[in-house]
Scaffold this active site. Structure first.
Site, short mmCIF file in Angstrom:
data_model
loop_
_atom_site.label_atom_id
_atom_site.label_comp_id
_atom_site.label_asym_id
_atom_site.label_seq_id
_atom_site.Cartn_x
_atom_site.Cartn_y
_atom_site.Cartn_z
N CYS A 98 -7.36 6.71 -18.81
CA CYS A 98 -8.38 6.10 -19.67
C CYS A 98 -8.93 4.86 -19.01
O CYS A 98 -10.11 4.53 -19.16
CB CYS A 98 -7.79 5.77 -21.04
SG CYS A 98 -6.38 4.66 -20.96
N ASN A 142 -2.08 12.93 -20.14
CA ASN A 142 -2.03 12.25 -18.84
C ASN A 142 -0.82 11.33 -18.67
O ASN A 142 -0.45 10.99 -17.55
CB ASN A 142 -3.34 11.51 -18.56
CG ASN A 142 -3.60 10.39 -19.53
OD1 ASN A 142 -3.11 10.40 -20.66
ND2 ASN A 142 -4.37 9.41 -19.11
N GLU A 152 -6.30 4.86 -29.59
CA GLU A 152 -6.60 4.46 -28.21
C GLU A 152 -7.31 5.64 -27.58
O GLU A 152 -6.72 6.70 -27.36
CB GLU A 152 -5.32 4.10 -27.44
CG GLU A 152 -4.58 2.89 -28.01
CD GLU A 152 -5.32 1.56 -27.89
OE1 GLU A 152 -6.36 1.50 -27.19
OE2 GLU A 152 -4.87 0.58 -28.51
N THR A 209 0.09 19.55 -25.84
CA THR A 209 0.64 20.87 -25.52
C THR A 209 0.92 20.97 -24.02
O THR A 209 2.03 21.34 -23.61
CB THR A 209 -0.30 21.98 -26.01
OG1 THR A 209 -0.35 21.87 -27.44
CG2 THR A 209 0.21 23.35 -25.62
P1 NAP Z 1 -7.12 15.11 -26.55
O1 NAP Z 1 -7.62 16.45 -26.23
O2 NAP Z 1 -7.87 14.29 -27.52
O3 NAP Z 1 -5.60 15.32 -27.04
C1 NAP Z 1 -4.78 14.23 -27.34
C2 NAP Z 1 -3.70 14.67 -28.30
O4 NAP Z 1 -4.28 15.03 -29.54
C3 NAP Z 1 -2.91 15.89 -27.85
O5 NAP Z 1 -1.57 15.75 -28.25
C4 NAP Z 1 -3.59 17.01 -28.62
O6 NAP Z 1 -2.78 18.14 -28.82
C5 NAP Z 1 -3.84 16.31 -29.94
N1 NAP Z 1 -4.86 16.94 -30.77
C6 NAP Z 1 -5.85 17.78 -30.43
N2 NAP Z 1 -6.57 18.11 -31.52
C7 NAP Z 1 -6.03 17.46 -32.56
C8 NAP Z 1 -6.33 17.38 -33.95
N3 NAP Z 1 -7.37 18.04 -34.50
N4 NAP Z 1 -5.55 16.62 -34.73
C9 NAP Z 1 -4.52 15.94 -34.22
N5 NAP Z 1 -4.18 15.97 -32.91
C10 NAP Z 1 -4.94 16.71 -32.09
O7 NAP Z 1 -7.00 14.21 -25.22
P2 NAP Z 1 -6.36 14.58 -23.81
O8 NAP Z 1 -7.26 15.54 -23.12
O9 NAP Z 1 -4.92 14.91 -23.97
O10 NAP Z 1 -6.42 13.15 -23.07
C11 NAP Z 1 -7.55 12.71 -22.40
C12 NAP Z 1 -8.36 11.75 -23.23
O11 NAP Z 1 -7.51 10.74 -23.75
C13 NAP Z 1 -9.41 11.00 -22.43
O12 NAP Z 1 -10.58 10.86 -23.20
C14 NAP Z 1 -8.77 9.64 -22.19
O13 NAP Z 1 -9.68 8.61 -21.94
C15 NAP Z 1 -8.03 9.45 -23.45
N6 NAP Z 1 -6.92 8.51 -23.27
C16 NAP Z 1 -7.05 7.26 -23.80
C17 NAP Z 1 -6.05 6.31 -23.60
C18 NAP Z 1 -6.16 4.93 -24.17
O14 NAP Z 1 -5.14 4.27 -24.27
N7 NAP Z 1 -7.33 4.43 -24.52
C19 NAP Z 1 -4.92 6.66 -22.87
C20 NAP Z 1 -4.82 7.96 -22.35
C21 NAP Z 1 -5.83 8.87 -22.55
P3 NAP Z 1 -2.97 19.46 -27.92
O15 NAP Z 1 -2.59 19.06 -26.55
O16 NAP Z 1 -2.05 20.41 -28.57
O17 NAP Z 1 -4.42 19.84 -28.03
O1 G3H Z 2 -4.77 6.77 -19.55
C1 G3H Z 2 -4.62 5.73 -20.17
C2 G3H Z 2 -3.50 4.85 -19.92
O2 G3H Z 2 -3.32 3.99 -21.01
C3 G3H Z 2 -3.73 4.10 -18.64
O3 G3H Z 2 -2.60 3.41 -18.27
O4 G3H Z 2 -3.73 1.83 -16.68
O5 G3H Z 2 -1.25 2.09 -16.70
O6 G3H Z 2 -2.71 3.92 -15.84
P1 G3H Z 2 -2.57 2.79 -16.80
#
Ligand code: NAP
Ligand code: G3H
Length: 474
Positions: free
Chosen positions: A283, A153, A249, A179
């Site tokens: 997030c 995102n 995070e 990816t």
């Molecule tokens: P995700 O599916 O967990 O993927 C995040 C990253 O991890 C991608 O680069 C992904 O690669 C990689 N990944 C996947 N499987 C892995 C493994 N087994 N080992 C190591 N890396 C791996 O999350 P997303 O769908 O991209 O993002 C959405 C989620 O992120 C939501 O739950 C959101 O709340 C959370 N988020 C949290 C924050 C925060 O600061 N708290 C900020 C942004 C997003 P691939 O793309 O190749 O699968």
């Molecule tokens: O998606 C998670 C990001 O850390 C949120 O950042 O509040 O600036 O959109 P933002």
């Protein structure tokens, strides 16, 4: 079709296998990225390790000069990178360009902050008399090879927010972009390459997390894992990391708590901005409204009126609501909507979907047996939960597995502070939507939302470790 390459040991490299990246907007093919093999990962890791001694030996001001060049390049290329980013993750073009500029600003701030990180000298004497003659020189050293993994995102900004603090702290970086977002990540890498960082200091790894994720996490060369993404993957990384330090995070279910005395017009505007921007794929999006019953009808009507102003469609028209990242995500969001409908929630907006485009959905009278009350949709749907006391609001907030942020809307500041103290989250915003920035503030989640604290200075401190050198003086 553009064949994007990985940046490893100062060279651009292809791999035998490739992944085709297409746009969630219209399936337009945007290019290919390498699916790296384990042997290629080993080579990249070894390059990073070899580059570490010379990089950490530079002064912070020398490292900062490279980062300022990267920021200049990102500012120059903001439109070019923003356009690809908008296509790759279906983000509004204005927000996509803004993400690149925000990253340049963050990198500059990290460069400046990094030159002000220094150690301290401590004198003994607080314990046994002999300790009086002891002196400790407490320094900060890089942790070594940092593995930075970013989510789809914010493929540029949540990458830069890991890479820049790591580099200014004297670490070398292995960067794995998401990816879907990897082309944007590789364009970010081009800025580091053009800035002339020494070979091996900054390297990229592309490939599906499901295929190479465990291998890179467990790799013996990695000293620190800095991850942003979903809670299940974060939990897995936590288990595989072993004794190595990590920053996680993760997901959230941020609540907006609205009290009787709140400015409801203001609260409604903040809630809608917080819940639906980038179609709820943040997030920190507001993912539930918890409102006092006595003002719930009025607040629900005000939120509905704001939602009806949202535009739906193409990121290049800067629509507020754009297609979500893929069909699987849309199916998941749709499942939460259907569950809420079946269990009797009142839909205040038209419930509509076309493929991965979901119109902004607002539900009132959401009850605690509904999945929408607890799960993170990462999409444009917002539940309103009615309560009869502040205690009940806090109890529901804290019952969540997540603990990222919360908002409290009230004009009673002592009450707001009292509630903030009781909420099990990393940050509480008073009379404002939940959000990560400004980027120098601490940013963290508790419980299922993460471990460790981001924020530029906090990130530098997390990715450097204390070394204490103790000697006796006469
Ligand atoms: P995700 O599916 O967990 O993927 C995040 C990253 O991890 C991608 O680069 C992904 O690669 C990689 N990944 C996947 N499987 C892995 C493994 N087994 N080992 C190591 N890396 C791996 O999350 P997303 O769908 O991209 O993002 C959405 C989620 O992120 C939501 O739950 C959101 O709340 C959370 N988020 C949290 C924050 C925060 O600061 N708290 C900020 C942004 C997003 P691939 O793309 O190749 O699968
Ligand atoms: O998606 C998670 C990001 O850390 C949120 O950042 O509040 O600036 O959109 P933002």
């Amino acid at each position: 079709m553009t064949q994007y390459k990985n940046y490893i040991n100062g060279e651009w490299k292809v791999s035998e296998n490739e992944i085709t990246i297409s746009s969630p907007i219209n399936n337009e093919i945007l290019g290919t990225v390498p699916a790296m093999t384990q042997a290629e990962v080993d080579y990249a890791m070894a390059s990073a390790r070899a580059a570490l001694p010379a990089w950490r030996a530079l002064s912070a001001v020398e490292r900062a000069a490279y980062l300022h060049k990267v920021a200049d390049i990102l500012e120059r290329d903001q439109e070019k990178i923003g356009e690809i980013l908008a296509k790759e993750v279906a983000k509004g073009i204005k927000a996509a360009v803004g993400e690149v500029v925000r990253t340049a600003d963050l990198i500059r701030y990290a460069a400046e902050e990094g030159i002000r990180i220094h150690g301290q000298v401590m004198e003994g004497g607080g314990f046994e008399a002999a300790s009086k003659k002891k002196l400790a020189v407490v320094r900060r050293e890089p942790v070594g090879v940092v593995l930075a993994i970013a989510p789809f995102n914010y493929p540029v900004n949540l990458s830069g927010s890991k890479i820049a603090p790591a580099l200014i702290g004297g670490n070398v970086v292995m960067f794995k972009p998401p990816t879907q977002g990897s082309i944007s990540g590789l364009l970010l890498a081009q800025a580091f390459a053009e800035a002339g960082l020494p070979a091996g200091v900054f390297n990229t790894i592309t490939g599906r997390g499901s295929e190479i994720g465990d291998y890179i996490i467990e790799h013996k060369e990695v000293n620190y894992i800095n991850f942003t993404g979903s809670t299940p993957i974060g939990e897995r990384i936590g288990k595989l990391a072993g004794m190595r330090p990590i920053m996680l995070e993760l997901g959230g279910k941020d609540a907006a708590v609205v009290l009787e005395d709140a400015d409801l017009e203001h609260a409604a505007k903040q809630i809608v901005g917080g819940a639906y921007s980038y179609s709820g794929q943040r997030c920190t999006a507001i993912k539930r409204v918890i409102v006092m019953e006595s003002v719930a009808d009025k607040l629900a009507a005000l939120i509905k009126a704001e939602v009806e102003k949202l535009t739906v469609g193409d990121p290049f028209d800067n629509a507020d609501i754009t297609p979500v990242i893929d069909n699987a995500s849309a199916d998941f969001i749709w499942g939460l909507i259907q569950d809420a409908q079946e269990k009797g929630a009142s839909a205040l907006t038209e419930i509509k979907r076309e493929a991965n485009l979901i119109w902004p959905a607002l539900f009132d009278h959401v009850t605690l047996d509904m999945k929408l009350a607890w799960e993170e949709p990462f999409g444009p749907v917002l539940p309103i939960i009615r309560v009869t006391s502040v205690e009940e609001a806090i109890q529901i907030c804290n019952q969540s597995e997540f603990g990222l942020q919360s908002s409290v809307f009230t004009n009673d500041f002592p009450k707001a502070f009292e509630i903030a103290e009781k909420l099990e989250v990393g940050t509480v915003h008073i009379n404002n939507k939940t959000q990560r920035g400004p980027d120098n503030f601490p940013f963290l989640g508790v419980k299922g939302s993460g471990a460790g604290v981001q924020g530029i200075r906090y990130s530098i401190e997390a990715m450097t470790q204390v070394k204490s050198i103790v000697f006796d003086v006469k």
